[in-house]
Design a protein around this motif. Structure first.
Motif, mmCIF file in Angstrom:
data_model
loop_
_atom_site.group_PDB
_atom_site.id
_atom_site.type_symbol
_atom_site.label_atom_id
_atom_site.label_comp_id
_atom_site.label_asym_id
_atom_site.label_seq_id
_atom_site.Cartn_x
_atom_site.Cartn_y
_atom_site.Cartn_z
ATOM 1 N N THR A 170 0.834 -1.196 0.000
ATOM 2 C CA THR A 170 0.000 0.000 0.000
ATOM 3 C C THR A 170 0.870 1.248 0.000
ATOM 4 O OG1 THR A 170 -1.715 -1.181 1.242
ATOM 5 C CG2 THR A 170 -1.831 1.228 1.224
ATOM 6 N N ASP A 172 -0.752 4.386 -0.957
ATOM 7 C CA ASP A 172 -1.747 5.456 -1.128
ATOM 8 C C ASP A 172 -1.323 6.731 -0.410
ATOM 9 O OD1 ASP A 172 -3.259 3.580 -2.443
ATOM 10 O OD2 ASP A 172 -4.607 3.179 -0.766
ATOM 11 N N LYS A 206 -1.562 -0.927 -4.213
ATOM 12 C CA LYS A 206 -2.387 0.260 -4.035
ATOM 13 C C LYS A 206 -1.520 1.511 -4.155
ATOM 14 C CE LYS A 206 -5.257 -2.182 -0.629
ATOM 15 N NZ LYS A 206 -5.794 -2.126 0.762
ATOM 16 N N ASP A 222 -4.591 -0.460 -8.049
ATOM 17 C CA ASP A 222 -5.355 0.772 -7.782
ATOM 18 C C ASP A 222 -4.494 1.990 -8.108
ATOM 19 O OD1 ASP A 222 -7.017 2.757 -6.928
ATOM 20 O OD2 ASP A 222 -7.359 1.944 -4.922
#
Length: 474
Positions: A88, A90, A112, A137
């Motif tokens: 991740t 983000d 992500k 993502d």
């Protein structure tokens, strides 16, 4: 030396899972926390990092680096982490990703990178080495396009999230990705769906194109989406669709066309949608729905037609989906004439529709359809516009009692006018003395029995009421 040997001997006797947990915590980077309950998770979120840690536990299965200040990812930025499944990144400030930055993460399944507003460019080899990636993502970045061959190694990819970027066309990189099941492209600047934009997406179940600038959809643009179940095309600039726009989408369960500029609905659009359960046509400019539009929608449960320019909905158009569970019709300028009598009966019988305010005719404007009374003459409906008490007596008012009382009212008014014509000068000024009012009222009351008898004779002679009606009214 003896102590070290003893420690190693003890460690060798521990189960592999315990060893992994111990190693995970022991190798945890500074400013991070590591948990090893089931697998090794490295939590470095909200740590104010401007650079990546030099090392991560080789047992790490998940690394969370969101909401930091990372700007740059070098080649093999994370080293070799064969157990890593989820990464991740983000909410960082990443602006450049070196080709091969994710090499060494051979078993990564979810990446992500959403909410990195400085990512405006991706190299063709950005995701090299991620052959098992299932979910990517890239939402809310600043991407204008991505290279056509960027996913050449990601043949297993199932979910691609690219909403809220600056794409003006559907990325050509997704063509032929036969394992993709979910594509999120909402809130971009896509202007058209070309005939080849979605080729080869035979496994796709979910496609979101809402809140773009789509004004053109080419013929056969959706021909390969044979497994599509949820399709969002709402809040675009569509004023028309190809005649067979959704041909072959026999598994579609939800279609959202709301918030466009559609004026007419063609009966050919939905002919193949035999499993469709929810259809949104709200917030368009609909004036007409072609007869037969809904005839094949045998699974339809919910239909949204609210916030359009519809004035009528003939039963012949609506009949095949008469068993609907939810029908939304509010915010339309409905003309509540006899063509909507069936709808009022359906409202009363099934209690599934409400809020259908009438815009016309003027006699019922402002009323809800549920309060409109439709009269019948010899089995034929009479529009409310014809139900006027000042019209000739040959026209019918809604009920027997109303017809009877209407004639009495007119006769009483005539008697009053004759009396008032013989009154004093005060009548010319539009006022009555209390004594004169009493006299007129008494005069009218004294003639009521004669008027009732007169009315009864007239209506009986015309066959409009029966003797029992007269007796009940008197």
């Amino acid at each position: 030396m003896t102590v070290i040997t003893f420690t190693v001997s003890v460690l060798c006797l521990l189960p592999q899972a315990v060893l992994a947990r111990w190693a995970c915590v022991r190798a945890c980077p500074p400013s991070c926390s590591c948990t090893a309950e089931r697998s090794c998770s490295v939590l470095c979120d909200r740590s104010g990092m401007a650079e990546l840690p030099k090392e991560f536990p080789c047992e790490a299965s998940a690394i969370n680096l969101e909401k930091n200040r990372l700007k740059f990812l070098s080649e093999r930025a994370f080293g070799t982490l064969p157990s890593l499944k989820i990464l991740t990144l983000d909410h960082n400030n990443i602006s450049f990703i070196t080709p091969g930055a994710f090499k060494g993460l051979s078993n990564l399944v979810e990446l992500k990178m959403a909410h990195n507003e400085y990512i405006s460019y991706l190299h063709t080899r950005t995701f090299t080495g991620l052959k098992k990636l299932l979910r990517l993502d890239l939402s809310d970045c600043n991407l204008f396009s991505i290279p056509d061959r960027i996913f050449i190694e990601q043949t297993a990819l199932k979910e691609l999230l690219c909403f809220q970027n600056n794409f003006r066309r559907i990325p050509g990189a997704i063509r032929g990705m036969e394992n993709l099941t979910h594509i999120y492209l909402e809130r971009n600047k896509i202007e058209a769906v070309a005939y080849n934009s979605l080729l080869g997406l035979g496994s796709l179940k979910y496609l979101n194109l809402q809140e773009n600038r789509i004004n053109v959809i080419h013929d056969n643009a959706f021909q390969d989406l044979t497994r599509l179940e949820n399709f969002y095309l709402n809040d675009n600039l569509l004023s028309d669709l190809p005649r067979s726009a959704f041909r072959g989408l026999s598994r579609l369960k939800m279609l959202n066309l709301g918030g466009n500029q559609l004026v007419n609905v063609s009966k050919t659009w939905f002919s193949d949608l035999v499993e469709l359960e929810v259809l949104y046509l709200d917030r368009n400019q609909l004036l007409n729905i072609e007869e037969g539009t809904f005839e094949n929608l045998t699974s339809l449960i919910t239909l949204h037609l609210n916030s359009n320019n519809l004035t009528t909905l003939p039963f012949s158009v609506f009949q095949p989906v008469y068993f609907l569970g939810h029908l939304y019709l509010f915010r339309n300028p409905w003309e509540c004439d006899c063509s909507l009598e069936w709808l009022k009966e359906w409202m009363e019988n099934y209690k599934l529709v409400r809020d259908i305010p009438c815009a016309s005719p003027s006699s019922v404007a402002g009323l809800d359809l549920s309060r409109v009374v439709f009269a019948n003459m010899n089995g034929t409906c009479v529009d409310p516009t014809d139900l006027n008490l000042t019209t000739p007596s040959s026209e019918l008012t809604p009920t027997t009692e109303n017809r009877f009382n209407s004639l009495i009212s007119k006769l009483l008014q005539q008697e009053l006018r004759e009396e008032m014509g013989n009154s004093t000068e005060s009548l010319r000024n539009g006022t009555l003395l209390e004594s004169e009012e009493g006299q007129l009222s008494a005069g009218a009351g004294g003639q009521r029995s004669q008027l009732l008898l007169c009315c009864a004779v007239v209506w009986l002679s015309l066959g409009w009421i029966s003797l029992s009606d007269v007796l009940s009214c008197t």
